[in-house]
Design a protein around this motif. Sequence first.
Motif, mmCIF file in Angstrom:
data_model
loop_
_atom_site.group_PDB
_atom_site.id
_atom_site.type_symbol
_atom_site.label_atom_id
_atom_site.label_comp_id
_atom_site.label_asym_id
_atom_site.label_seq_id
_atom_site.Cartn_x
_atom_site.Cartn_y
_atom_site.Cartn_z
ATOM 1 N N ARG A 80 -8.355 12.541 10.480
ATOM 2 C CA ARG A 80 -8.044 13.824 11.119
ATOM 3 C C ARG A 80 -6.567 14.175 11.033
ATOM 4 O O ARG A 80 -6.201 15.343 10.907
ATOM 5 C CB ARG A 80 -8.456 13.782 12.602
ATOM 6 N N THR A 81 -5.691 13.166 11.152
ATOM 7 C CA THR A 81 -4.256 13.441 11.299
ATOM 8 C C THR A 81 -3.412 13.091 10.080
ATOM 9 O O THR A 81 -2.231 13.438 10.041
ATOM 10 C CB THR A 81 -3.696 12.669 12.509
ATOM 11 N N THR A 82 -3.985 12.397 9.084
ATOM 12 C CA THR A 82 -3.242 11.912 7.896
ATOM 13 C C THR A 82 -1.862 11.364 8.266
ATOM 14 O O THR A 82 -0.837 11.930 7.905
ATOM 15 C CB THR A 82 -3.087 13.036 6.837
ATOM 16 N N PRO A 83 -1.805 10.274 9.002
ATOM 17 C CA PRO A 83 -0.525 9.725 9.472
ATOM 18 C C PRO A 83 0.302 9.115 8.344
ATOM 19 O O PRO A 83 -0.212 8.794 7.267
ATOM 20 C CB PRO A 83 -0.958 8.647 10.471
ATOM 21 N N ALA A 84 1.599 8.955 8.606
ATOM 22 C CA ALA A 84 2.486 8.306 7.639
ATOM 23 C C ALA A 84 2.198 6.815 7.554
ATOM 24 O O ALA A 84 2.441 6.187 6.521
ATOM 25 C CB ALA A 84 3.939 8.536 8.028
ATOM 26 N N ALA A 85 1.686 6.224 8.649
ATOM 27 C CA ALA A 85 1.374 4.792 8.677
ATOM 28 C C ALA A 85 0.557 4.497 9.930
ATOM 29 O O ALA A 85 0.489 5.320 10.857
ATOM 30 C CB ALA A 85 2.647 3.951 8.672
ATOM 31 N N VAL A 86 -0.054 3.314 9.934
ATOM 32 C CA VAL A 86 -0.768 2.807 11.111
ATOM 33 C C VAL A 86 -0.169 1.453 11.458
ATOM 34 O O VAL A 86 -0.045 0.588 10.586
ATOM 35 C CB VAL A 86 -2.283 2.665 10.858
ATOM 36 N N LEU A 87 0.202 1.256 12.729
ATOM 37 C CA LEU A 87 0.819 0.003 13.180
ATOM 38 C C LEU A 87 -0.081 -0.694 14.188
ATOM 39 O O LEU A 87 -0.579 -0.060 15.135
ATOM 40 C CB LEU A 87 2.179 0.272 13.824
ATOM 41 N N VAL A 88 -0.265 -1.996 13.983
ATOM 42 C CA VAL A 88 -1.108 -2.816 14.848
ATOM 43 C C VAL A 88 -0.377 -4.122 15.117
ATOM 44 O O VAL A 88 0.327 -4.643 14.235
ATOM 45 C CB VAL A 88 -2.471 -3.108 14.178
ATOM 46 N N ALA A 89 -0.509 -4.670 16.318
ATOM 47 C CA ALA A 89 0.111 -5.960 16.627
ATOM 48 C C ALA A 89 -0.527 -7.074 15.808
ATOM 49 O O ALA A 89 -1.738 -7.069 15.557
ATOM 50 C CB ALA A 89 -0.018 -6.266 18.115
ATOM 51 N N SER A 90 0.284 -8.042 15.401
ATOM 52 C CA SER A 90 -0.178 -9.107 14.517
ATOM 53 C C SER A 90 -0.720 -10.285 15.313
ATOM 54 O O SER A 90 -0.102 -11.339 15.408
ATOM 55 C CB SER A 90 0.979 -9.566 13.616
ATOM 56 N N HIS A 91 -1.888 -10.114 15.910
ATOM 57 C CA HIS A 91 -2.601 -11.225 16.537
ATOM 58 C C HIS A 91 -4.022 -11.226 15.980
ATOM 59 O O HIS A 91 -4.326 -10.469 15.044
ATOM 60 C CB HIS A 91 -2.578 -11.138 18.064
ATOM 61 N N ARG B 108 -1.107 2.795 -2.335
ATOM 62 C CA ARG B 108 -2.322 3.609 -2.304
ATOM 63 C C ARG B 108 -2.820 3.789 -0.874
ATOM 64 O O ARG B 108 -2.865 2.825 -0.105
ATOM 65 C CB ARG B 108 -3.429 2.962 -3.143
ATOM 66 N N GLY B 109 -3.165 5.008 -0.540
ATOM 67 C CA GLY B 109 -3.744 5.293 0.767
ATOM 68 C C GLY B 109 -2.721 5.280 1.886
ATOM 69 O O GLY B 109 -1.506 5.271 1.665
ATOM 70 N N THR B 110 -3.210 5.274 3.112
ATOM 71 C CA THR B 110 -2.360 5.254 4.300
ATOM 72 C C THR B 110 -1.858 3.833 4.548
ATOM 73 O O THR B 110 -2.667 2.926 4.738
ATOM 74 C CB THR B 110 -3.134 5.741 5.542
ATOM 75 N N PRO B 111 -0.550 3.600 4.560
ATOM 76 C CA PRO B 111 -0.041 2.232 4.782
ATOM 77 C C PRO B 111 -0.430 1.707 6.163
ATOM 78 O O PRO B 111 -0.301 2.421 7.165
ATOM 79 C CB PRO B 111 1.473 2.402 4.673
ATOM 80 N N VAL B 112 -0.891 0.474 6.192
ATOM 81 C CA VAL B 112 -1.229 -0.187 7.451
ATOM 82 C C VAL B 112 -0.357 -1.436 7.565
ATOM 83 O O VAL B 112 -0.254 -2.221 6.617
ATOM 84 C CB VAL B 112 -2.724 -0.565 7.508
ATOM 85 N N PHE B 113 0.269 -1.604 8.734
ATOM 86 C CA PHE B 113 1.159 -2.745 8.954
ATOM 87 C C PHE B 113 0.720 -3.499 10.198
ATOM 88 O O PHE B 113 0.428 -2.883 11.232
ATOM 89 C CB PHE B 113 2.607 -2.283 9.164
ATOM 90 N N THR B 114 0.654 -4.833 10.102
ATOM 91 C CA THR B 114 0.554 -5.637 11.321
ATOM 92 C C THR B 114 1.963 -6.164 11.605
ATOM 93 O O THR B 114 2.656 -6.621 10.698
ATOM 94 C CB THR B 114 -0.441 -6.803 11.183
ATOM 95 N N VAL B 115 2.366 -6.101 12.864
ATOM 96 C CA VAL B 115 3.753 -6.365 13.247
ATOM 97 C C VAL B 115 3.836 -7.597 14.135
ATOM 98 O O VAL B 115 3.088 -7.724 15.111
ATOM 99 C CB VAL B 115 4.352 -5.155 13.992
ATOM 100 N N ARG B 116 4.773 -8.492 13.814
ATOM 101 C CA ARG B 116 5.097 -9.604 14.713
ATOM 102 C C ARG B 116 5.961 -9.033 15.834
ATOM 103 O O ARG B 116 7.184 -8.976 15.744
ATOM 104 C CB ARG B 116 5.851 -10.693 13.963
ATOM 105 N N THR B 117 5.330 -8.637 16.897
ATOM 106 C CA THR B 117 6.020 -7.860 17.926
ATOM 107 C C THR B 117 7.124 -8.641 18.630
ATOM 108 O O THR B 117 8.087 -8.037 19.110
ATOM 109 C CB THR B 117 5.017 -7.334 18.965
#
Length: 324
Positions: free
Chosen positions: A84-95, A146-155
């Motif tokens: 719906r929003t075509t974000p620049a990236a998606v961020l998720v915690a790395s657990h 390719r596609g929407t970048p997805v990152f898992t982050v060591r918070t």
Amino acid sequence: MRPVLVLADHTVTDRSVCRSTGALLTLARRLGPPTVVLCGPADPADIAMLGRFGATRIATVTRSELDEHPAAARVEVLVQLTRRTTPAAVLVASHRLGQEVAARLCARLSSGLITDVVDLRRGADGPVGVQSVLLGAYRVESSVTRGTPVFTVRTDAVVPVAAPVEPVVERVEVRFPPAVRAVRRIARRSGGAGLRPDLATAAIVVAGGRGLGSHQSFGLVGALAEALRGTVGGSHTATELGWCPRGQQIDQLGTIVHPRLYLALGISGSVRHRAAMQHAEKIVAVDRNPAAPIFDLADLGVVGDVHRVVPELLAEIARRKATR
């Protein structure tokens, strides 16, 4: 400027938004206006916390599927919001949950995934993720092609920085297809360790190794973690001996941690263990062997018997709590 989707993290005990989300928002602001995906009702305290760290929008989803099917339902929410929003990236915690959600999200979106990033910046061709590798000797910069970048982050490798805004809160309706319900959580069982913060994002970690001598003595690790409101971990050897669950193993093949305080009890410090905990802000080690490699990393090293040192430490903590 396109938004950046941030999946909010919740504490195990009261389901409130935890401090790791502040770290996610700190990095997200570098890429675009953050939109927090909040899986649950929008509590005023949570809204205030998210606004303090720069969440311009909060998208709340309140459906029973999020509790009954935690991974699949979160993936579906992120898939629909991304489309719906075509974000620049998606961020998720790395657990554990975050890694599963991120991997399944990328499979659904045919997007690239960069895991365990410790920093993010905006590059000429899109977001750039920074990873710490080879015992911290190198920092690797990678981008998704390719596609929407997805990152898992060591918070816990990120210092949350406040940037107060007044967020817009919006309730989002999501339709869950039957496939989401293929695996269902039927019960939740927790002991003392289950009430502690997740190992990968905990601010205080108390870990034990072979030097404790027995499964019974490993209880000292739990007692000290309880007193400090931290989380229990164990070395590879302690896990192999059955003293702690596999999910609490701290090394390159287990969980990598970045706590503010790391206490190593009876851990000599193998290369694989040091690689997983060396970026803790403060390291305290207790071991009988003065030549143990763990002391090379320790900010404070105590050469002594953990069976004597830890009870004295617990008594001192109790005394200080009593005088508050």
